[in-house]
Write an enzyme that holds these catalytic residues in place. Structure first.
Site, PDB file in Angstrom:
ATOM      1  N   LYS A 205      44.364  89.009  33.996  1.00 44.86           N
ATOM      2  CA  LYS A 205      45.636  88.342  33.693  1.00 44.86           C
ATOM      3  C   LYS A 205      46.636  89.234  32.969  1.00 44.86           C
ATOM      4  CE  LYS A 205      44.661  84.389  35.538  1.00 44.86           C
ATOM      5  NZ  LYS A 205      45.479  83.759  36.568  1.00 44.86           N
TER       6      LYS A 205
ATOM      7  N   SER B 249      33.435  83.277  36.090  1.00 41.72           N
ATOM      8  CA  SER B 249      34.075  83.290  37.423  1.00 41.72           C
ATOM      9  C   SER B 249      33.655  84.537  38.199  1.00 41.72           C
ATOM     10  CB  SER B 249      35.595  83.176  37.319  1.00 41.72           C
ATOM     11  OG  SER B 249      36.158  84.330  36.773  1.00 41.72           O
TER      12      SER B 249
HETATM   13  C1  LIG Z   1      38.311  83.746  34.249  1.00 44.32           C
HETATM   14  C2  LIG Z   1      39.212  83.619  35.423  1.00 44.32           C
HETATM   15  N1  LIG Z   1      38.753  83.953  36.625  1.00 44.32           N
HETATM   16  C3  LIG Z   1      39.514  83.820  37.724  1.00 44.32           C
HETATM   17  C4  LIG Z   1      40.791  83.344  37.670  1.00 44.32           C
HETATM   18  C5  LIG Z   1      41.565  83.179  38.953  1.00 44.32           C
HETATM   19  O1  LIG Z   1      42.636  84.073  39.089  1.00 44.32           O
HETATM   20  P1  LIG Z   1      43.990  83.618  39.778  1.00 44.32           P
HETATM   21  O2  LIG Z   1      44.766  82.813  38.780  1.00 44.32           O
HETATM   22  O3  LIG Z   1      44.683  84.909  40.103  1.00 44.32           O
HETATM   23  O4  LIG Z   1      43.658  82.806  40.977  1.00 44.32           O
HETATM   24  C6  LIG Z   1      41.312  82.983  36.445  1.00 44.32           C
HETATM   25  C7  LIG Z   1      42.651  82.408  36.358  1.00 44.32           C
HETATM   26  O5  LIG Z   1      42.990  81.641  35.504  1.00 44.32           O
HETATM   27  C8  LIG Z   1      40.498  83.129  35.289  1.00 44.32           C
HETATM   28  O6  LIG Z   1      40.961  82.794  34.073  1.00 44.32           O
END
Ligand SMILES: Cc1ncc(COP(=O)(O)O)c(C=O)c1O
Length: 334
Positions: free
Chosen positions: A64, A294
């Site tokens: 991010k 994630s």
């Molecule tokens: C820990 C984590 N993994 C994956 C994502 C997914 O990324 P994106 O917002 O680019 O879809 C986020 C987004 O909030 C996240 O905080």
């Protein structure tokens, strides 16, 4: 070049080529490495090359940082953000951390609306960066219109703030199109067959995925989404969750984040939180790579793809959005 001598005759292994001294954390964002997880893959009978795009090497330890800086830069360039004006957003934590850090260094007050299921570590980091946290009940996301109502509430409660709006701000996928995708294409020298990511805002998969598809239309984009038992429901508003990512399959346009390109995924696979946690623990023990939940989800899907016999010798890139250190209090590591 490496200088191997010193005046005292001891070995010196630092490169003698100077690296630039930077004056701002934003100069440390991006250019993240690819790490081949050969032990993790081979010990599970996978014969594809499994590469992790390690986003926790960004200065605030998540993917991010890329979009936080791009969104702030864009708003400053357009005269929408200036010292003293505050910023506000909805976040599952990482965007709040990245925005709060850049905001702190540039004199913008910041406030973030965070689901009350968010890892306590993330909340503490945001507060330590001097930003305000408003906790919102996770149960509001059970209502298909919950997110839209929260956006309305934020706009009413913060009429003078700049709403960075990571869910809909086009700068988010554009930044992944401009940086994440090209880095993967360059570093694999175009040898990539699958790209695996989850969907929070959809920025990563839509932006990087579009760039990769434009280079080679045969690259398959695969989304890792939480299975039903890992989503909040009326019966269980606080299940074990995969932080930061949402379900996309079978949802209407209004329920999907505007930054998610519905055409981008060639395949969507469900992963339960416990499966994702297990993979996060496994890469920690087997590769020494400390990833968040994630990333456990993207690695679960990447491993399934790598285990398909027809994918032997192919290259799979899985995004590692953040570090496991952010989930020590959330029970991911036991
Ligand atoms: C820990 C984590 N993994 C994956 C994502 C997914 O990324 P994106 O917002 O680019 O879809 C986020 C987004 O909030 C996240 O905080």
């Amino acid at each position: 070049m490496t200088d191997t001598t010193s005046t005292r005759g001891q070995e010196v292994r630092a490169s003698s080529t100077p690296r630039p001294i930077v004056r701002d954390i934003t100069e440390l964002i991006g250019e993240t490495p690819l790490l081949e997880l050969h032990r993790f893959a081979e010990s599970r009978g996978a014969h594809a090359r499994l590469l992790a795009k390690v986003e926790f090497t960004n200065p605030l330890s998540s993917v991010k940082d890329r979009i936080a800086w791009a969104i702030i830069r864009d708003a400053e360039d357009r005269g929408l953000l200036y010292p003293g004006r505050s910023i506000v957003d909805i976040t599952s934590g990482n965007t709040g951390i990245a925005l709060a850090a850049i905001a702190a260094s540039r004199g913008y007050p910041a406030k973030f609306y965070l689901g009350d299921n968010t890892s306590p570590d993330k909340k503490k980091i945001i507060e330590s960066l001097g930003a305000e946290v408003v906790s919102v009940p996770n149960s509001i996301f059970i209502d298909p219109e919950g997110l839209a109502k929260l956006v309305e509430q934020i706009e009413t409660e913060n009429p003078d703030a700049y709403f960075t709006n990571q869910l809909a701000n086009p700068v988010n996928p554009q930044e992944h199109y401009a940086t994440t995708g090209p880095e993967i294409w360059r570093d694999t020298e175009g040898r990539i067959d699958f790209f695996v990511a989850g969907v929070g805002t959809g920025g990563t998969v839509s932006g990087a995925g579009r760039y990769l598809k434009e280079q080679n239309e045969n690259i398959r984009i695969v989304v890792s989404e939480p299975g039903d038992v890992s989503l909040p429901s009326e019966e269980n508003p606080y299940p074990a969750e995969i932080d930061g990512v949402h379900k996309v399959e079978g949802l209407d346009d209004e329920q999907l984040p505007p930054n998610y390109d519905r055409e981008i995924a060639d395949e969507i696979q469900q992963v339960d939180a416990e499966e994702a946690y297990e993979k996060a623990r496994a890469v920690l023990r087997e590769e020494g790579l400390f990833v968040g939940s994630s990333a456990g989800g993207t690695l679960t899907v990447a491993l399934r793809l790598a285990q398909r016999p027809e994918n032997a010798g192919k290259t799979i890139v899985a995004i590692i959005p953040d570090t496991g250190e952010r989930y020590l209090s959330a029970g991911v590591f036991g």
